[in-house]
Design an enzyme around this catalytic site. Structure first.
Site, PDB file in Angstrom:
ATOM      1  N   GLU A 298      16.596 -13.782  21.375  1.00  0.00           N
ATOM      2  CA  GLU A 298      16.971 -13.118  20.112  1.00  0.00           C
ATOM      3  C   GLU A 298      16.978 -11.595  20.203  1.00  0.00           C
ATOM      4  O   GLU A 298      16.162 -10.911  19.570  1.00  0.00           O
ATOM      5  CB  GLU A 298      16.039 -13.560  18.983  1.00  0.00           C
TER       6      GLU A 298
ATOM      7  N   GLU B 143      18.012 -23.051  18.239  1.00  0.00           N
ATOM      8  CA  GLU B 143      16.817 -23.353  17.440  1.00  0.00           C
ATOM      9  C   GLU B 143      17.276 -23.747  16.045  1.00  0.00           C
ATOM     10  O   GLU B 143      17.923 -22.958  15.363  1.00  0.00           O
ATOM     11  CB  GLU B 143      15.897 -22.121  17.348  1.00  0.00           C
TER      12      GLU B 143
HETATM   13  C1  GAL Z   1      12.862 -17.572  16.107  1.00  0.00           C
HETATM   14  C2  GAL Z   1      12.272 -17.346  17.481  1.00  0.00           C
HETATM   15  C3  GAL Z   1      11.239 -18.385  17.834  1.00  0.00           C
HETATM   16  C4  GAL Z   1      10.313 -18.592  16.680  1.00  0.00           C
HETATM   17  C5  GAL Z   1      11.082 -18.993  15.469  1.00  0.00           C
HETATM   18  C6  GAL Z   1      10.247 -19.261  14.257  1.00  0.00           C
HETATM   19  O1  GAL Z   1      13.337 -16.396  15.564  1.00  0.00           O
HETATM   20  O2  GAL Z   1      13.262 -17.337  18.480  1.00  0.00           O
HETATM   21  O3  GAL Z   1      10.530 -17.972  18.971  1.00  0.00           O
HETATM   22  O4  GAL Z   1       9.599 -17.414  16.454  1.00  0.00           O
HETATM   23  O5  GAL Z   1      11.960 -17.940  15.146  1.00  0.00           O
HETATM   24  O6  GAL Z   1      11.037 -19.620  13.159  1.00  0.00           O
END
Ligand code: GAL
Length: 651
Positions: A151, A322
């Site tokens: 990110e 994710e």
């Molecule tokens: C994303 C990140 C993850 C985790 C997640 C939590 O932004 O890549 O590592 O922190 O958020 O929602």
């Protein structure tokens, strides 16, 4: 070059942290993943302190065994470079690698993303760890893709005012302008006696007494974006020496500080991290009533917008790396998704062309910053409710032939540089580039139209029928040629073509086009309370340009100000239409372009997907709609995949 991936239809995955759990649990975890229907697992992106606990010590055994365990269970592993979390010893080695905020404060160790993109020592260390990982695992049969870093830009981390950034910026300027006189005249430094004699006198544009020269600020933003690209490129080059597996980065939602299209040039697949409920609370401009209404479903357009954007950043190939599986921990309020929403988000992504949707995270961590963030399992290893939805998706996927996505009839240009420009010079507090482009996107979605989001240097618009270019800072030659050879309708403005590359007002006056006789002679930004009626329905808000034109004026405010101006193919908006006016103007233009629309009821969305249409109910209550003369019912958070010709509902 990248290898073809071993799948023929969209697949599911999960993010896993073997270093968080006792090794005795890994085998069971891996089998439970496979049993749930997952086929991808991402690991390693924060594991640097366990891979290299000291500068001269590498611990590979645990990682070798973790990869083997996951692979033996039939999972494809996405290996990551851990450069978003430089370990503590790295700061001892490079104390000046920490990024600095606008007021000169050094960011501290103790969370993540604390590095400055311009620190060449750290960039070298990052390329080095990528190389070492590539060497060790590049040909590993279980590793089928790579993620670089994590990110870029999250937690406000693109822009750094460090000494490394300062000297890198000076070099960047010298490479761009060659002589200081060219810089002075390009920026207009005669104004306020800002002329420089040497490049090493040019500072970063922070802590000036009043605003810095916008041309100075704009070059700094371009430079900062280039630094992200260079950082990513160093790792991509290192990995490509050892692996032919696809390279991926996981972008975030509504981050515009670097040009994702540029970074995407060095990668094979774009992915992004989709947190619909977190984003609604944390980075949406919607009002409270809207947020309350959709708090357990997410903004019905926000996910789709990013799916379409990143499809284009990935040159057609994209994933959700994710996917929010339950409540998150980082927004002002963190409700749980309505039952069914995780399934809806997953299918929606696949209907926009996602090759993989991967959930964050396998098991909720009982420790550290994200202990309140849900996973597919509770901290004790019991299933969270969401596993039922995921099981259902895997079963559905096994039964359905999923089509490819094809070009949409309508495209919107998204230009990161325009976002920097209007951050620097909003001219009115309520002018925001993302919000402007998003307003057009939402207008089209509410009319049931599927949209592509494309880069500002697109060579041609293909068979599209309508192209929309809102708020474009400055023309480039590629885009002008694409416009010239395009036979469909084009909608421009407001603010499009209003500056030159050097952040000056063009000599011809905006929108600076030969083929369209309009001159913007003055602009007004409007208070939110100062909305102006249109002669047809709706209002304009935030922005109004006054023009001289010999072209047709097809719409005005009730006071007679031209708002929509047209010659046979080009249309120009002088103002920012509210929701009602936006939909009406877009519906008219779609009709003129031969694009079918129908006004959808609130909270209901659809997406064309080959010979199917995916119908989604983002509401917390049931709805019904007509399809091929049949009534279709959708419960709260439910979706339907319907065959376009037969009207058959697959689920
Ligand atoms: C994303 C990140 C993850 C985790 C997640 C939590 O932004 O890549 O590592 O922190 O958020 O929602």
């Amino acid at each position: 070059m990248s290898a073809d991936l071993p799948f023929t239809k969209p697949a599911l995955g999960v993010c896993y942290y073997p270093e968080h759990w006792p090794e005795s649990q890994w085998t069971e975890d891996a089998h439970a993943m496979a049993d749930l229907g997952l086929s991808w697992v991402r690991i390693g992106e924060f594991a640097w302190s366990r891979i290299q606990p000291k500068p001269d010590q590498f611990d590979w055994d645990w990682l070798d065994r973790a990869i083997e365990t996951l692979g033996q269970a039939g999972l494809n592993v996405i290996m990551s470079t851990p450069t978003a979390t430089p370990p503590r010893w790295m700061i001892d080695k490079h104390p000046d690698m920490l990024a600095q905020t606008e007021d000169g404060q050094r960011r501290k160790f103790g969370s993540r993303r604390h590095y400055c993109f311009s620190h060449l020592g750290y960039r070298e260390q990052s390329a080095q760890i990528a190389k070492i990982l590539g060497k060790r695992f590049g040909q590993n049969r279980h590793i089928q893709a790579w993620q670089i870093d994590n990110e870029y830009g999250c937690h406000d981390t693109v822009i750094s005012f460090s000494p490394s950034a300062r000297s890198a910026f000076q070099n960047w300027l010298e490479a761009k302008y060659r002589t200081i006189d060219v810089l002075n005249s390009s920026w207009g430094n005669v104004f306020w006696s800002m002329e420089y004699q040497r490049f090493d006198q040019v500072d970063l544009p922070n802590q000036t007494v009043t605003e810095p020269n916008p041309a100075h600020a704009m070059d700094f933003r371009r430079f900062a974006s280039d630094e992200v690209m260079a950082f990513n490129q160093a790792q991509a080059h290192a990995l490509r020496q050892y692996t032919d597996r696809p390279l991926i980065h996981n972008y975030m939602g509504r981050i515009t500080e670097f040009d994702h299209f540029e970074v995407g040039q060095d990668l094979d697949i774009a992915s992004w991290d989709s947190y619909p409920l977190g984003f609604l609370e944390d980075r949406s401009d919607r009002d409270d009533a809207f947020k309350t209404r959709f708090m357990r479903q997410g903004d019905p357009d926000f996910q789709a917008f990013h799916h379409d954007l990143y499809r284009s950043v990935g040159k057609g190939r994209w994933w959700v790396m994710e996917q929010q599986p339950g409540s998150v921990n980082w927004a002002p309020f963190n409700p749980k998704p309505l039952p069914g929403m995780v399934r809806l988000w997953t299918w929606e992504a696949m209907a926009h062309g996602a090759e993989v949707v991967s959930y964050f995270r396998w098991r909720q961590a009982p420790f550290a910053q994200e202990q309140m963030h849900s996973g597919l399992q509770l901290p004790n290893g019991d299933w969270a409710d969401v596993q039922k939805e995921i099981r259902q998706i895997s079963e559905e996927l096994a039964e359905i032939e999923t089509p490819q996505t094809s070009d949409a009839e309508v495209a919107i240009i998204f230009d990161y540089a325009s976002s920097w420009a209007w951050d620097i010079q909003p001219q009115g507090r309520n002018f925001d580039y993302f919000r402007l482009v998003y307003a057009f996107y939402c207008g089209l979605r509410c009319l049931g139209v599927s949209v592509d989001i494309i880069a500002p240097n697109t060579h041609e618009f293909g068979n599209r029928k309508l192209v929309i270019i809102p708020g474009l800072f400055s023309w480039n030659q590629t885009l002008l040629s694409a416009l010239e050879s395009f036979g469909g309708q084009v909608l421009l403005g407001p603010r499009s073509g209003s500056k030159t590359e050097n952040f000056q007002i063009p000599a011809k006056l905006p929108p600076d086009l030969d083929a369209f006789d309009i001159k913007v002679t003055s602009v007004e930004s409007l208070r939110s309370s100062d909305r102006k009626d249109l002669i047809n329905s709706g209002h304009i808000e935030a922005w109004l340009e006054h023009v001289e034109t010999s072209e047709d004026v097809v719409e005005t405010t009730s006071e007679g100000d031209p708002v929509l101006i047209r010659n046979d193919r080009l249309n120009y908006l002088t103002a920012w239409p509210d929701e009602q006016a936006m939909e009406r103007i877009l519906a008219d233009l779609a009709a003129k372009s031969g694009v079918e629309t129908s006004k959808l009821q609130s909270g209901y969305r659809r997406r064309n997907w080959g010979h199917y249409t995916l119908h989604m109910n983002y509401n917390a209550f049931p709805i019904e709609f007509k399809n091929n003369n049949k009534t279709v019912q959708l419960g709260a958070a439910e979706l339907a995949l319907i065959h376009n010709e037969t009207g058959n509902r697959l689920f």
